[in-house]
Design a protein around this motif. Structure first.
Motif, PDB file in Angstrom:
ATOM      1  N   GLY A  21       0.812  -1.214   0.000  1.00 25.50           N
ATOM      2  CA  GLY A  21       0.000   0.000   0.000  1.00 25.50           C
ATOM      3  C   GLY A  21       0.844   1.263   0.000  1.00 25.50           C
ATOM      4  O   GLY A  21       0.520   2.231  -0.686  1.00 25.50           O
ATOM      5  N   VAL A  22       1.910   1.270   0.767  1.00 27.80           N
ATOM      6  CA  VAL A  22       2.802   2.429   0.777  1.00 27.80           C
ATOM      7  C   VAL A  22       3.442   2.610  -0.591  1.00 27.80           C
ATOM      8  O   VAL A  22       3.531   3.728  -1.112  1.00 27.80           O
ATOM      9  CB  VAL A  22       3.872   2.287   1.885  1.00 27.80           C
ATOM     10  CG1 VAL A  22       4.967   3.310   1.733  1.00 27.80           C
ATOM     11  CG2 VAL A  22       3.227   2.393   3.248  1.00 27.80           C
ATOM     12  N   LEU A  23       3.879   1.524  -1.205  1.00 31.53           N
ATOM     13  CA  LEU A  23       4.421   1.617  -2.562  1.00 31.53           C
ATOM     14  C   LEU A  23       3.362   2.130  -3.536  1.00 31.53           C
ATOM     15  O   LEU A  23       3.665   2.912  -4.440  1.00 31.53           O
ATOM     16  CB  LEU A  23       4.956   0.255  -3.027  1.00 31.53           C
ATOM     17  CG  LEU A  23       6.264  -0.185  -2.405  1.00 31.53           C
ATOM     18  CD1 LEU A  23       6.613  -1.599  -2.858  1.00 31.53           C
ATOM     19  CD2 LEU A  23       7.375   0.768  -2.777  1.00 31.53           C
ATOM     20  N   GLY A  24       2.132   1.687  -3.367  1.00 29.23           N
ATOM     21  CA  GLY A  24       1.056   2.156  -4.229  1.00 29.23           C
ATOM     22  C   GLY A  24       0.807   3.646  -4.067  1.00 29.23           C
ATOM     23  O   GLY A  24       0.581   4.351  -5.043  1.00 29.23           O
ATOM     24  N   MET A  28       1.432   5.685  -7.528  1.00 30.55           N
ATOM     25  CA  MET A  28       0.227   5.980  -8.303  1.00 30.55           C
ATOM     26  C   MET A  28       0.267   7.406  -8.844  1.00 30.55           C
ATOM     27  O   MET A  28       0.812   8.303  -8.223  1.00 30.55           O
ATOM     28  CB  MET A  28      -1.027   5.777  -7.448  1.00 30.55           C
ATOM     29  CG  MET A  28      -1.263   4.351  -7.050  1.00 30.55           C
ATOM     30  SD  MET A  28      -1.633   3.358  -8.499  1.00 30.55           S
ATOM     31  CE  MET A  28      -1.648   1.749  -7.790  1.00 30.55           C
ATOM     32  N   PRO A  29      -0.367   7.619 -10.010  1.00 25.99           N
ATOM     33  CA  PRO A  29      -0.219   8.909 -10.691  1.00 25.99           C
ATOM     34  C   PRO A  29      -1.074  10.052 -10.144  1.00 25.99           C
ATOM     35  O   PRO A  29      -0.670  11.203 -10.228  1.00 25.99           O
ATOM     36  CB  PRO A  29      -0.633   8.599 -12.123  1.00 25.99           C
ATOM     37  CG  PRO A  29      -1.557   7.441 -12.007  1.00 25.99           C
ATOM     38  CD  PRO A  29      -1.066   6.639 -10.842  1.00 25.99           C
ATOM     39  N   ASP A  30      -2.250   9.781  -9.613  1.00 21.95           N
ATOM     40  CA  ASP A  30      -3.102  10.888  -9.181  1.00 21.95           C
ATOM     41  C   ASP A  30      -3.707  10.610  -7.809  1.00 21.95           C
ATOM     42  O   ASP A  30      -3.537   9.535  -7.239  1.00 21.95           O
ATOM     43  CB  ASP A  30      -4.192  11.188 -10.204  1.00 21.95           C
ATOM     44  CG  ASP A  30      -5.150  10.037 -10.397  1.00 21.95           C
ATOM     45  OD1 ASP A  30      -4.847   8.924  -9.947  1.00 21.95           O
ATOM     46  OD2 ASP A  30      -6.212  10.249 -11.012  1.00 21.95           O
ATOM     47  N   SER A  31      -4.417  11.583  -7.310  1.00 19.90           N
ATOM     48  CA  SER A  31      -4.920  11.520  -5.933  1.00 19.90           C
ATOM     49  C   SER A  31      -5.915  10.394  -5.707  1.00 19.90           C
ATOM     50  O   SER A  31      -5.900   9.743  -4.669  1.00 19.90           O
ATOM     51  CB  SER A  31      -5.583  12.845  -5.571  1.00 19.90           C
ATOM     52  OG  SER A  31      -4.670  13.888  -5.695  1.00 19.90           O
ATOM     53  N   LEU A  32      -6.812  10.189  -6.661  1.00 15.86           N
ATOM     54  CA  LEU A  32      -7.850   9.182  -6.446  1.00 15.86           C
ATOM     55  C   LEU A  32      -7.292   7.756  -6.457  1.00 15.86           C
ATOM     56  O   LEU A  32      -7.736   6.913  -5.676  1.00 15.86           O
ATOM     57  CB  LEU A  32      -8.947   9.345  -7.492  1.00 15.86           C
ATOM     58  CG  LEU A  32      -9.724  10.659  -7.393  1.00 15.86           C
ATOM     59  CD1 LEU A  32     -10.724  10.779  -8.524  1.00 15.86           C
ATOM     60  CD2 LEU A  32     -10.407  10.790  -6.061  1.00 15.86           C
ATOM     61  N   THR A  33      -6.320   7.478  -7.294  1.00 15.83           N
ATOM     62  CA  THR A  33      -5.735   6.134  -7.274  1.00 15.83           C
ATOM     63  C   THR A  33      -4.864   5.940  -6.030  1.00 15.83           C
ATOM     64  O   THR A  33      -4.781   4.838  -5.502  1.00 15.83           O
ATOM     65  CB  THR A  33      -4.915   5.857  -8.549  1.00 15.83           C
ATOM     66  OG1 THR A  33      -3.956   6.899  -8.721  1.00 15.83           O
ATOM     67  CG2 THR A  33      -5.814   5.778  -9.761  1.00 15.83           C
ATOM     68  N   ARG A  34      -4.233   7.005  -5.561  1.00 14.84           N
ATOM     69  CA  ARG A  34      -3.482   6.912  -4.300  1.00 14.84           C
ATOM     70  C   ARG A  34      -4.430   6.638  -3.140  1.00 14.84           C
ATOM     71  O   ARG A  34      -4.113   5.883  -2.233  1.00 14.84           O
ATOM     72  CB  ARG A  34      -2.732   8.212  -4.034  1.00 14.84           C
ATOM     73  CG  ARG A  34      -1.553   8.419  -4.918  1.00 14.84           C
ATOM     74  CD  ARG A  34      -0.787   9.652  -4.509  1.00 14.84           C
ATOM     75  NE  ARG A  34       0.140   9.991  -5.560  1.00 14.84           N
ATOM     76  CZ  ARG A  34       0.218  11.168  -6.139  1.00 14.84           C
ATOM     77  NH1 ARG A  34      -0.556  12.148  -5.741  1.00 14.84           N
ATOM     78  NH2 ARG A  34       1.087  11.381  -7.099  1.00 14.84           N
TER      79      ARG A  34
END
Length: 146
Positions: A21-24, A28-34
């Protein structure tokens, strides 16, 4: 011995999902995917850690269950609030980008959205007061004339 093995396995399971999850969140490219990646950490990672702790320390299972229920109830609400805030920010920045002069190169990702929202709300309040005054102004004249 079996409970200790299962407890350590559950801790490793939770630790694995926390690390992924931390790696994700980092990759991740934008706020919603993060936000999606961090939500998976909250459920899978934390519940793995709580299960492992409950198996290794059986006297704390009731507290760990309460903690898990609290996270289960509050995590979706917090995630929704953050996602709605991100969505509103993108709408405001999009409106600012449409209304700006294309010749000016402005970094709209650095826009103070709070200031824009407060200005627009203040302007809405001023407009509403002016409409109310215009609406009630003829009534005041007619009462004075009689």
């Amino acid at each position: 011995m079996l409970l200790e093995f299962l407890g350590v396995a559950a801790l490793l399971f939770g630790l694995f999902f926390c690390a992924v999850g931390v790696l994700g969140v980092i990759r991740m490219p934008d706020s919603l995917t993060r936000l999606h990646a961090s939500g998976k950490v909250a459920t899978l990672g934390l519940f793995g850690l709580l299960l492992g702790a409950a198996l290794l320390m059986p006297s704390t299972w009731l507290r760990l269950l309460a903690l898990g229920l609290f996270v289960l109830l509050t995590s979706p609400v917090a995630t929704h609030a953050i996602a709605a805030s991100v969505y509103r920010r993108h709408e405001i920045v999009g409106e600012l980008a449409e209304s700006a002069d294309p010749a000016e190169a402005t970094d709209y990702t650095a826009v103070d959205v709070t200031a824009v929202l407060s200005r627009s709300r203040i302007q809405d309040i001023i407009d509403a007061q002016e409409r109310a005054l215009r609406h009630h102004a003829p009534d005041a004249k007619s009462k004075r004339d009689t």
